[in-house]
Enzyme design. Structure first.
Site, PDB file in Angstrom:
ATOM      1  CG  HIS A   1      -1.849   1.036   1.346  1.00  0.00           C
ATOM      2  ND1 HIS A   1      -1.931   2.394   1.730  1.00  0.00           N
ATOM      3  CD2 HIS A   1      -3.071   0.994   1.082  1.00  0.00           C
ATOM      4  CE1 HIS A   1      -2.896   2.891   1.810  1.00  0.00           C
ATOM      5  NE2 HIS A   1      -3.821   2.008   1.437  1.00  0.00           N
TER       6      HIS A   1
ATOM      7  CG  ASP B   1       0.337  -2.521   6.250  1.00  0.00           C
ATOM      8  OD1 ASP B   1      -0.552  -2.441   6.959  1.00  0.00           O
ATOM      9  OD2 ASP B   1       0.134  -1.720   5.162  1.00  0.00           O
TER      10      ASP B   1
ATOM     11  CD  GLN C   1      -6.876  -4.845   4.071  1.00  0.00           C
ATOM     12  OE1 GLN C   1      -7.802  -5.537   4.080  1.00  0.00           O
ATOM     13  NE2 GLN C   1      -7.234  -3.578   3.588  1.00  0.00           N
TER      14      GLN C   1
ATOM     15  CE  LYS D   1      -8.002  -0.490   6.194  1.00  0.00           C
ATOM     16  NZ  LYS D   1      -8.134  -0.179   5.026  1.00  0.00           N
TER      17      LYS D   1
ATOM     18  CB  CYS E   1      -3.866   3.334  -1.666  1.00  0.00           C
ATOM     19  SG  CYS E   1      -4.985   4.587  -1.432  1.00  0.00           S
TER      20      CYS E   1
END
Length: 412
Positions: free
Chosen positions: A124, A201, A204, A227, A367
């Site tokens: 991302h 990261d 997700q 999220k 993104c």
């Protein structure tokens, strides 16, 4: 799993003027933001109705209760990702801010001329731009690990890009475009053998799979509340305590100080030296409520359900001419994210046409423009699934995707 839909007011919301009715909405954009259950909204309302005071600052009972609620939320986040200590949890606005915090503090302090930072092409923008900035400022090199276009996975041959010159490896745990779950543990071992730190990261991954930062071998981990059914505007960074102690603060101002003179300042202890100004206590409480709710559903249950729906969706789309699945064709390896194109129909038109059928999906570059350029796709359509989605919704999506070319004027 259909019983959980009743926990979400948006799916049956009708406004006071009866102008909005979401009861028939097929919401397939959870990778962008999840919906919020009553329990999260109620937790935030309860905080502001009964505990609203500035945490950490007042010496009166109401402020002390607000402080306790805020610190309890920090403890909930720590346990959720199996952090060794809640003192290693820093609240941020979102994953993007968390990655910027790491880059602008640890990165700027530890990367120098001739060093290298390694990321992947599937990142991302939030995990690309901060490292571009660090490398440009320090005279370092930003290296990309590329993916196999068919499987969406990083071939092991790409791991050789991690060398003794590497200071930081920063990877998404789960790709927001390909749905790929990266083997963070294996890559972290390689990073550590070369003297680098591992940044993850987790935007997700945390909503869909169990996360154990210690087992992953991560040194830093960033995540968002919205999220995983929490409020927007709150996220968290976990970092190893010894690293956090050596890092300078990211923002400066109220509450993150120990002592200030006209010419100098000393900082508060970790984690407070990274949380300048009035904190988002109500949002932190909401994020903690969301985590407890997700845990009550069960991450194993969520993973199984997401995979089953992704398999159903991909198998259905395989039967439709002119539909192209981007990345791995195995739904069990997609973490509930299915990205696709339709020959002759622009992804923006796909999203618009499906919206006319009350189906909400995402379209665009997500993104992740470098990934799109690498794959030769300037834009794609993305359906992202969660435990509140149903088989009937997946079937509705497949049925309407099959009509897209006809709606667009094609004869076949």
């Amino acid at each position: 799993m259909n019983k959980y839909r009743n926990d979400f007011p948006l799916f049956k919301a009708i406004d006071e003027k009866n102008s909005v009715d979401n009861s028939g909405l097929v919401y397939l954009d959870t990778a962008a933001t999840a919906q919020r259950p009553y329990i999260v909204l109620n937790a935030m309302t309860h905080f502001y109705a009964t505990q609203n005071a500035n945490p950490l600052r007042g010496l009166y009972s109401l402020s002390e209760r607000a402080t306790k609620a805020y610190e309890d939320a920090r403890e909930t986040v720590a346990k959720f990702i199996n952090a060794p200590s809640s003192r290693e949890i820093i609240f941020t606005r979102n994953t993007s801010e968390g990655l910027n915090l790491i880059a602008n503090t640890y990165g700027m302090q530890n990367v120098g001329a001739g060093d290298e930072v390694v990321i992947s092409i599937m990142e991302h923008h939030s995990n690309i731009l901060p490292w571009q900035f660090v490398c440009q400022a320090k005279g370092a090199t930003l290296k990309f690990m590329y993916v196999d276009k068919e499987t969406g996975e990083i071939p092991e041959s790409e791991y050789a890009k991690i060398t003794p010159k590497t200071k930081i490896v920063s990877l998404t745990h789960v790709s927001n475009v390909l749905g790929t779950t990266n083997p963070i543990k294996k890559i972290a071992e390689i990073a550590h053998k070369n003297g680098a730190v591992m940044v993850v990261d987790g935007a997700q991954s945390t909503p869909h799979i169990k996360v154990d930062v210690q087992d992953l071998g991560a040194d830093f981990f960033a995540m968002s509340g919205h999220k995983l059914c929490g409020p927007m505007g709150i996220g968290a960074v976990w970092g190893k305590f010894d690293l956090l102690e050596k890092m300078p603060p990211f923002l400066r101002g109220g509450e993150m100080i120990e002592y200030v003179t006209e010419t100098s300042a000393t900082w508060a202890e970790v984690p407070h030296k990274f949380e300048a100004g009035t904190v988002s206590a109500g949002d932190a409480v909401g994020m903690a409520a969301a985590i407890r709710y997700i845990q009550s559903v069960g991450l194993d249950t969520i993973t199984e359900h997401d995979n089953a729906l992704a398999v159903r969706l991909i198998e259905g789309m395989k039967k439709i001419p002119h539909v192209n699945i981007i990345g791995n064709k195995d739904g069990k390896k997609r973490c509930g994210i299915v990205t696709f194109t339709v020959d002759g129909v622009h992804p923006h038109d796909i999203a618009t046409l499906l919206s006319e059928e009350n189906i909400a999906i995402r379209a665009g570059h997500h993104c992740a423009q470098p990934l799109g350029a690498y794959l030769g796709e300037t834009a794609t359509a993305r359906a992202s699934l969660y435990f509140y989605n149903t088989e009937e919704e997946i079937d509705a999506l497949v049925e309407n995707v099959a009509k897209l070319r006809a709606w667009s004027g094609f004869k076949d």
